[in-house]
Design a protein around this motif. Structure first.
Motif, short mmCIF file in Angstrom:
data_model
loop_
_atom_site.label_atom_id
_atom_site.label_comp_id
_atom_site.label_asym_id
_atom_site.label_seq_id
_atom_site.Cartn_x
_atom_site.Cartn_y
_atom_site.Cartn_z
N LEU A 45 0.82 -1.21 0.00
CA LEU A 45 0.00 0.00 0.00
C LEU A 45 0.85 1.26 0.00
O LEU A 45 1.92 1.30 0.61
CB LEU A 45 -0.90 0.02 1.24
N GLY A 46 0.38 2.29 -0.68
CA GLY A 46 1.01 3.59 -0.58
C GLY A 46 0.64 4.22 0.75
O GLY A 46 -0.46 3.99 1.28
N ASP A 47 1.53 5.01 1.32
CA ASP A 47 1.36 5.56 2.65
C ASP A 47 1.31 7.09 2.60
O ASP A 47 2.30 7.73 2.24
CB ASP A 47 2.54 5.07 3.50
N VAL A 48 0.18 7.65 2.95
CA VAL A 48 -0.02 9.11 2.87
C VAL A 48 0.96 9.83 3.79
O VAL A 48 1.51 10.88 3.42
CB VAL A 48 -1.48 9.49 3.21
N SER A 49 1.22 9.30 4.96
CA SER A 49 2.14 9.94 5.89
C SER A 49 3.55 9.99 5.32
O SER A 49 4.23 11.01 5.38
CB SER A 49 2.12 9.18 7.22
N GLN A 50 4.00 8.88 4.74
CA GLN A 50 5.34 8.87 4.15
C GLN A 50 5.41 9.79 2.94
O GLN A 50 6.42 10.48 2.74
CB GLN A 50 5.74 7.45 3.76
N VAL A 51 4.36 9.83 2.14
CA VAL A 51 4.33 10.71 0.97
C VAL A 51 4.47 12.17 1.41
O VAL A 51 5.15 12.97 0.78
CB VAL A 51 3.06 10.47 0.13
N GLN A 52 3.84 12.52 2.53
CA GLN A 52 3.95 13.88 3.05
C GLN A 52 5.41 14.23 3.34
O GLN A 52 5.89 15.30 2.95
CB GLN A 52 3.11 13.99 4.33
N TYR A 53 6.14 13.33 4.00
CA TYR A 53 7.54 13.60 4.32
C TYR A 53 8.41 13.62 3.07
O TYR A 53 9.33 14.44 2.95
CB TYR A 53 8.08 12.58 5.32
N VAL A 54 8.14 12.74 2.13
CA VAL A 54 8.92 12.70 0.89
C VAL A 54 8.73 14.00 0.11
O VAL A 54 9.70 14.59 -0.38
CB VAL A 54 8.54 11.48 0.03
N THR A 55 7.50 14.46 -0.01
CA THR A 55 7.28 15.70 -0.77
C THR A 55 7.97 16.88 -0.08
O THR A 55 8.54 17.74 -0.75
CB THR A 55 5.78 16.01 -0.98
N LEU A 56 7.95 16.90 1.24
CA LEU A 56 8.63 17.97 1.97
C LEU A 56 10.14 17.88 1.75
O LEU A 56 10.81 18.91 1.56
CB LEU A 56 8.29 17.91 3.46
N ALA A 57 10.70 16.68 1.75
CA ALA A 57 12.14 16.52 1.50
C ALA A 57 12.50 16.98 0.09
O ALA A 57 13.47 17.71 -0.11
CB ALA A 57 12.55 15.06 1.71
#
Length: 128
Positions: A45-57
């Motif tokens: 599954l894709g993870d919304v929380s991880q996507v948030q951190y990746v986009t910020l990085a």
């Protein structure tokens, strides 16, 4: 978080480690554009929380004048829009058995806005 810190301190001085971190992050992007756990019961599954951190990085890296592949960011945008519920909400993972929460709404909105700014559609010529 390391990429964000190094980019904020001095992206010129720390260019090489930032680029290595960027490349590592992007090597973990899934076929559907998301990011998530590599192992475990929710590894598919894709993870919304991880996507948030990746986009910020990725945004932080770009703010440090280091190239970020716009196609990778566009793929994140496509996934985050797909993961958004019909009522505007997000669950923790997509597709998944998780009910939407206020926290994931904040994460999904943040990822959307940050990715849009990384692509230049939130300000500047793209904002028109």
């Amino acid at each position: 978080i390391s990429a964000m810190l190094l980019a904020a301190i001095d992206s010129v001085k720390h260019r090489q480690p930032i680029e290595r971190l960027r490349d590592f992050i992007l090597s973990r992007q899934r076929g559907d554009g998301s990011f998530g756990y590599k192992i475990g019961p929710y590894a598919t599954l894709g993870d919304v929380s991880q996507v948030q951190y990746v986009t910020l990085a990725l945004w932080s890296i770009k703010q440090g004048n280091i190239d970020v592949n716009p196609t990778a960011v566009e793929r994140v945008c496509t996934w985050i829009m797909k993961a958004q519920g019909g009522d505007g909400s997000w669950g923790y993972q997509f597709p998944g058995p998780f009910d939407p929460t206020h926290q994931m709404l904040a994460a999904g909105l943040s990822a959307t806005l940050i990715a849009g700014d990384t692509l230049g559609v939130m300000r500047g010529p793209g904002a028109k």
